[in-house]
Design an enzyme around this catalytic site. Structure first.
Site, PDB file in Angstrom:
ATOM      1  N   LYS A  11      -8.636  80.583 -27.066  1.00  0.00           N
ATOM      2  CA  LYS A  11      -8.608  79.366 -27.345  1.00  0.00           C
ATOM      3  C   LYS A  11      -9.469  78.930 -28.157  1.00  0.00           C
ATOM      4  O   LYS A  11     -10.320  79.174 -28.841  1.00  0.00           O
ATOM      5  CB  LYS A  11      -8.204  78.267 -26.499  1.00  0.00           C
ATOM      6  CG  LYS A  11      -6.908  78.325 -25.065  1.00  0.00           C
ATOM      7  CD  LYS A  11      -7.047  77.890 -23.832  1.00  0.00           C
ATOM      8  CE  LYS A  11      -5.699  78.183 -22.886  1.00  0.00           C
ATOM      9  NZ  LYS A  11      -5.208  77.717 -21.935  1.00  0.00           N
ATOM     10  N   TYR A  51       4.458  76.148 -25.038  1.00  0.00           N
ATOM     11  CA  TYR A  51       3.893  75.308 -24.041  1.00  0.00           C
ATOM     12  C   TYR A  51       5.336  74.443 -23.134  1.00  0.00           C
ATOM     13  O   TYR A  51       5.273  73.732 -22.354  1.00  0.00           O
ATOM     14  CB  TYR A  51       2.450  74.476 -23.516  1.00  0.00           C
ATOM     15  CG  TYR A  51       1.016  74.766 -23.753  1.00  0.00           C
ATOM     16  CD1 TYR A  51       1.347  76.431 -22.518  1.00  0.00           C
ATOM     17  CD2 TYR A  51       0.397  74.979 -24.601  1.00  0.00           C
ATOM     18  CE1 TYR A  51      -0.276  76.541 -22.526  1.00  0.00           C
ATOM     19  CE2 TYR A  51      -0.970  75.937 -24.120  1.00  0.00           C
ATOM     20  CZ  TYR A  51      -1.245  76.916 -23.458  1.00  0.00           C
ATOM     21  OH  TYR A  51      -1.940  77.196 -22.993  1.00  0.00           O
ATOM     22  N   PHE A  59      -0.841  65.982 -18.412  1.00  0.00           N
ATOM     23  CA  PHE A  59      -1.979  67.227 -18.978  1.00  0.00           C
ATOM     24  C   PHE A  59      -1.565  67.613 -20.186  1.00  0.00           C
ATOM     25  O   PHE A  59      -1.751  67.597 -20.737  1.00  0.00           O
ATOM     26  CB  PHE A  59      -2.650  67.895 -18.631  1.00  0.00           C
ATOM     27  CG  PHE A  59      -2.191  69.413 -17.688  1.00  0.00           C
ATOM     28  CD1 PHE A  59      -1.514  70.415 -18.528  1.00  0.00           C
ATOM     29  CD2 PHE A  59      -1.933  69.026 -16.272  1.00  0.00           C
ATOM     30  CE1 PHE A  59      -0.537  70.880 -17.991  1.00  0.00           C
ATOM     31  CE2 PHE A  59      -0.702  69.993 -16.297  1.00  0.00           C
ATOM     32  CZ  PHE A  59      -0.622  70.957 -16.756  1.00  0.00           C
ATOM     33  N   ARG A  87      -3.799  88.656 -16.280  1.00  0.00           N
ATOM     34  CA  ARG A  87      -4.183  87.614 -15.474  1.00  0.00           C
ATOM     35  C   ARG A  87      -4.903  87.543 -14.685  1.00  0.00           C
ATOM     36  O   ARG A  87      -5.912  86.545 -14.301  1.00  0.00           O
ATOM     37  CB  ARG A  87      -2.851  86.898 -15.116  1.00  0.00           C
ATOM     38  CG  ARG A  87      -1.520  86.850 -15.629  1.00  0.00           C
ATOM     39  CD  ARG A  87      -1.887  85.360 -15.986  1.00  0.00           C
ATOM     40  NE  ARG A  87      -1.291  84.610 -15.382  1.00  0.00           N
ATOM     41  CZ  ARG A  87      -1.552  83.517 -15.536  1.00  0.00           C
ATOM     42  NH1 ARG A  87      -0.975  82.458 -16.960  1.00  0.00           N
ATOM     43  NH2 ARG A  87      -1.015  81.864 -14.452  1.00  0.00           N
ATOM     44  N   THR A  93      -5.864  79.103 -13.369  1.00  0.00           N
ATOM     45  CA  THR A  93      -5.975  78.657 -13.733  1.00  0.00           C
ATOM     46  C   THR A  93      -6.719  77.232 -13.701  1.00  0.00           C
ATOM     47  O   THR A  93      -7.599  77.125 -15.544  1.00  0.00           O
ATOM     48  CB  THR A  93      -4.368  77.997 -14.105  1.00  0.00           C
ATOM     49  OG1 THR A  93      -3.759  78.002 -13.765  1.00  0.00           O
ATOM     50  CG2 THR A  93      -4.443  76.097 -14.677  1.00  0.00           C
ATOM     51  N   ARG A 104     -12.785  83.828 -16.634  1.00  0.00           N
ATOM     52  CA  ARG A 104     -12.964  82.290 -16.763  1.00  0.00           C
ATOM     53  C   ARG A 104     -14.158  82.490 -15.808  1.00  0.00           C
ATOM     54  O   ARG A 104     -14.872  81.211 -15.855  1.00  0.00           O
ATOM     55  CB  ARG A 104     -11.887  81.843 -16.705  1.00  0.00           C
ATOM     56  CG  ARG A 104     -10.611  81.565 -17.513  1.00  0.00           C
ATOM     57  CD  ARG A 104      -9.462  81.117 -16.975  1.00  0.00           C
ATOM     58  NE  ARG A 104      -8.443  80.943 -17.865  1.00  0.00           N
ATOM     59  CZ  ARG A 104      -6.992  80.530 -17.462  1.00  0.00           C
ATOM     60  NH1 ARG A 104      -6.552  80.883 -16.601  1.00  0.00           N
ATOM     61  NH2 ARG A 104      -6.135  80.622 -18.315  1.00  0.00           N
ATOM     62  N   ASN A 114     -10.357  75.744 -20.847  1.00  0.00           N
ATOM     63  CA  ASN A 114     -10.189  77.043 -19.936  1.00  0.00           C
ATOM     64  C   ASN A 114     -10.497  78.284 -21.288  1.00  0.00           C
ATOM     65  O   ASN A 114     -10.057  79.718 -20.713  1.00  0.00           O
ATOM     66  CB  ASN A 114      -9.652  77.092 -18.242  1.00  0.00           C
ATOM     67  CG  ASN A 114      -8.706  77.144 -19.345  1.00  0.00           C
ATOM     68  OD1 ASN A 114      -7.678  77.392 -19.986  1.00  0.00           O
ATOM     69  ND2 ASN A 114      -6.874  76.962 -18.083  1.00  0.00           N
ATOM     70  N   HIS A 117      -5.638  82.468 -22.821  1.00  0.00           N
ATOM     71  CA  HIS A 117      -4.331  82.537 -21.952  1.00  0.00           C
ATOM     72  C   HIS A 117      -3.696  83.440 -22.485  1.00  0.00           C
ATOM     73  O   HIS A 117      -3.847  84.209 -22.885  1.00  0.00           O
ATOM     74  CB  HIS A 117      -3.520  81.308 -22.900  1.00  0.00           C
ATOM     75  CG  HIS A 117      -2.106  81.608 -22.883  1.00  0.00           C
ATOM     76  ND1 HIS A 117      -1.271  80.985 -22.169  1.00  0.00           N
ATOM     77  CD2 HIS A 117      -1.375  82.414 -23.812  1.00  0.00           C
ATOM     78  CE1 HIS A 117      -0.319  81.644 -22.430  1.00  0.00           C
ATOM     79  NE2 HIS A 117       0.230  82.661 -22.543  1.00  0.00           N
ATOM     80  N   GLU A 128       6.255  85.016 -25.934  1.00  0.00           N
ATOM     81  CA  GLU A 128       5.812  84.848 -26.338  1.00  0.00           C
ATOM     82  C   GLU A 128       5.041  85.253 -28.255  1.00  0.00           C
ATOM     83  O   GLU A 128       4.209  85.238 -28.180  1.00  0.00           O
ATOM     84  CB  GLU A 128       3.643  84.169 -25.484  1.00  0.00           C
ATOM     85  CG  GLU A 128       3.960  82.935 -24.661  1.00  0.00           C
ATOM     86  CD  GLU A 128       3.243  83.412 -23.401  1.00  0.00           C
ATOM     87  OE1 GLU A 128       3.761  82.331 -23.046  1.00  0.00           O
ATOM     88  OE2 GLU A 128       2.342  84.519 -23.153  1.00  0.00           O
TER      89      GLU A 128
HETATM   90  P1  DAT Z   1      -2.553  79.264 -17.258  1.00  0.00           P
HETATM   91  O1  DAT Z   1      -2.960  78.957 -18.257  1.00  0.00           O
HETATM   92  O2  DAT Z   1      -2.895  80.099 -15.532  1.00  0.00           O
HETATM   93  O3  DAT Z   1      -0.943  80.483 -17.113  1.00  0.00           O
HETATM   94  P2  DAT Z   1      -0.834  77.081 -16.776  1.00  0.00           P
HETATM   95  O4  DAT Z   1       0.688  77.554 -17.853  1.00  0.00           O
HETATM   96  O5  DAT Z   1       0.048  76.408 -16.181  1.00  0.00           O
HETATM   97  O6  DAT Z   1      -1.868  78.249 -16.949  1.00  0.00           O
HETATM   98  O7  DAT Z   1      -1.301  75.877 -17.459  1.00  0.00           O
HETATM   99  C1  DAT Z   1      -1.478  75.829 -19.373  1.00  0.00           C
HETATM  100  C2  DAT Z   1      -2.488  74.997 -19.717  1.00  0.00           C
HETATM  101  O8  DAT Z   1      -2.240  73.996 -19.565  1.00  0.00           O
HETATM  102  C3  DAT Z   1      -3.574  76.103 -18.511  1.00  0.00           C
HETATM  103  O9  DAT Z   1      -4.716  76.597 -19.193  1.00  0.00           O
HETATM  104  C4  DAT Z   1      -4.938  74.458 -18.641  1.00  0.00           C
HETATM  105  C5  DAT Z   1      -3.554  73.268 -18.915  1.00  0.00           C
HETATM  106  N1  DAT Z   1      -3.767  73.410 -17.385  1.00  0.00           N
HETATM  107  C6  DAT Z   1      -3.370  73.048 -16.625  1.00  0.00           C
HETATM  108  N2  DAT Z   1      -2.827  72.570 -15.236  1.00  0.00           N
HETATM  109  C7  DAT Z   1      -3.819  71.387 -15.648  1.00  0.00           C
HETATM  110  C8  DAT Z   1      -4.600  70.467 -15.303  1.00  0.00           C
HETATM  111  N3  DAT Z   1      -4.321  70.067 -13.894  1.00  0.00           N
HETATM  112  N4  DAT Z   1      -5.057  69.544 -15.691  1.00  0.00           N
HETATM  113  C9  DAT Z   1      -5.344  69.586 -17.335  1.00  0.00           C
HETATM  114  N5  DAT Z   1      -4.878  71.361 -17.392  1.00  0.00           N
HETATM  115  C10 DAT Z   1      -3.995  71.534 -17.179  1.00  0.00           C
HETATM  116 MG    MG Z   2       0.524  79.598 -18.253  1.00  0.00          MG
END
Ligand code: DAT
Ligand code: MG
Length: 150
Positions: A11, A51, A59, A87, A93, A104, A114, A117, A128
């Site tokens: 990222k 996304y 968020f 992962r 996350t 992370r 974080n 991805h 993707e």
């Molecule tokens: P991951 O990236 O672990 O697959 P995700 O797909 O649920 O997680 O979410 C995508 C991204 O969105 C994640 O890397 C960071 C952001 N995100 C997720 N949950 C969040 C939250 N509660 N507050 C802020 N950002 C968040």
């Molecule tokens: Mg995800």
């Protein structure tokens, strides 16, 4: 399987913080094969597709803004159990819940910064990879494959 592929992305914060080499090194050293790589300045439109499942989350607008705030490194890695193990290598996350030793868990603190991805299923990986690499990936024989896989 040995030909499983995952989409891994560094990222904008990972790029700005100079962590590209370290993150790539972990996948190389683990034994995964790099089959696509590029540095891209993405757009909100493209990131909203990436996304799409999170549209409606509180968020979401901040996530799109952060992800479009600078270049990302888009990559495809191939090898045994690439999606799930990818992962595990990234961590949880929320970086605070990520074990030390994960990317992370070693390099970041905040869920909204974080640094990386990774696809969450083989099906999302395929989607993707098609979204980020419409031009396709590179096929080649890894010289060390018989030393890494049975
Ligand atoms: P991951 O990236 O672990 O697959 P995700 O797909 O649920 O997680 O979410 C995508 C991204 O969105 C994640 O890397 C960071 C952001 N995100 C997720 N949950 C969040 C939250 N509660 N507050 C802020 N950002 C968040
Ligand atoms: Mg995800």
């Amino acid at each position: 399987s040995v030909t499983e592929r995952t989409y891994i992305m560094i990222k904008p914060d990972g790029v700005q913080r100079g962590l590209v080499g370290k993150i790539i090194q972990r996948f190389e050293e683990r034994g995964y094969k790099l089959i696509a790589l590029k540095l891209v300045q993405s757009t909100p439109e493209h990131l909203e597709k990436h996304y799409a499942d999170l549209k409606g989350k509180p968020f979401f607008p901040g996530l799109i803004k952060y992800m479009a705030s600078g270049p990302v490194v888009a990559m495809v890695w191939q090898g045994l159990d690439a999606v799930k193990t990818g992962r595990v290598m990234l961590g949880a996350t929320n970086p605070l819940a990520s074990p030390v030793g994960s990317i992370r868990g070693d390099f970041c603190l905040a869920v909204g910064r974080n640094i990386c991805h990774g696809s969450d299923s083989v099906e999302s990986a395929e989607k993707e990879i098609a979204l980020w690499f419409p031009e396709g990936v590179v096929q080649y024989t890894g010289a060390l494959e018989s030393w890494i896989f049975e």
